[in-house]
Design a protein around this motif. Sequence first.
Motif: not given
Length: 388
Positions: A86-89, A115, A112-113, A83, A117-119
Amino acid sequence: MKYVSEYRDPQKMNGVLQEINRLGDILTIDKTRPIKLMEVCGGHTHAIFKYGLEDLLPATIEMIHGPGCPVCIMPRGRLDDAIALAEQPEVIFTTFGDAMRVPGAKFSLLQAKARGADIRMVYSPLDALHLAQTNPDRQVVFFAIGFETTAPSTALTVLQAAATGVENFSLFCNHVLVVPALEALLSNPNLQLDGFIGPGHVSMVIGTEPYRVIAETYHKPLVVSGFEPLDLLQSIWMVLRQLAEGRCTIENQYTRFVQPAGNIVGLNAMARVFQVREQFEWRGLGEIPHSGLKMRPEYAQFDAEAKFTLPRHQVADHKACACGEILKGVKKPWECKVFGTGCTPEHPIGACMVSSEGACAAYYKYGRFSLGPKAAPVPVASSQGGQV
């Protein structure tokens, strides 16, 4: 046999069941407990419940569900690392669908997606590599999970990335090895196992030779099995026959796909790209020596753990969740106090309820909310609608 229907033939199944009943009676004459056989693979667990095989087995045989679900055994700390990646821009994080809803310490990849994040869900690591090629300004990370079944495709993707010069692709490698996990289980004095139903898909890659340590060091029989009802019943009978004859060896029921030496091309690709970790943490089993894979130094440019800074926290499981005990075979899903109430596929607390190979998901999907003492075996219905 040529057709799937032949592996579901009621008459053949009843013939094998009669032998299983006979051997079960012989083996338990002087015992106060049933014969305990562990099916290692989550796919086998789902097949057993899908076809109602556990209801057909006599009370002298108890099936124990093993840690063969690659999503389920992933510890929460590694999920939190995924996660964080994944949250790194600059990152496009790619994963198989099963991993999307597994809870971390605070939330899942799916949350997280939501929120921001590009997952993205992919069907193979090659999909992730294609994303890297079409998004050269982004870092694409593939969440590499699974036993030896999926490791060759990951390794071949890394070799393809190296051959084509793709520099913005990397793996968060969480591939694990099945035999060290079985050895860890056999080292547990509280878990009394008499034999194993070996995983079919893993064995298509590694063959049957690596299991010899189970028979030669731990003196437990193991039979590699296919996934149809007759496959599983025949494999159970083969283990019981070994026990009755006082033998202990590795046998292969799944001969139509599994060869003793395995898949040489896949094994060679794995050997080129990966090396064995000194330790790897498994949910419920703790740190197991030499049980995971990591990238070789020559492929460090494709290693997300080398490219990015990760939290690397060890996080305990939810206190109400018995997932760890279920993965060790100590508990059955219906013995977890939140099974089917606080923990459901729609609102999972533990990983075993999320994955398509999880034991809790199998019990929930096929209606095994509670199980009492076994009654007499249920006859198998014939194709004409009667009983045989």
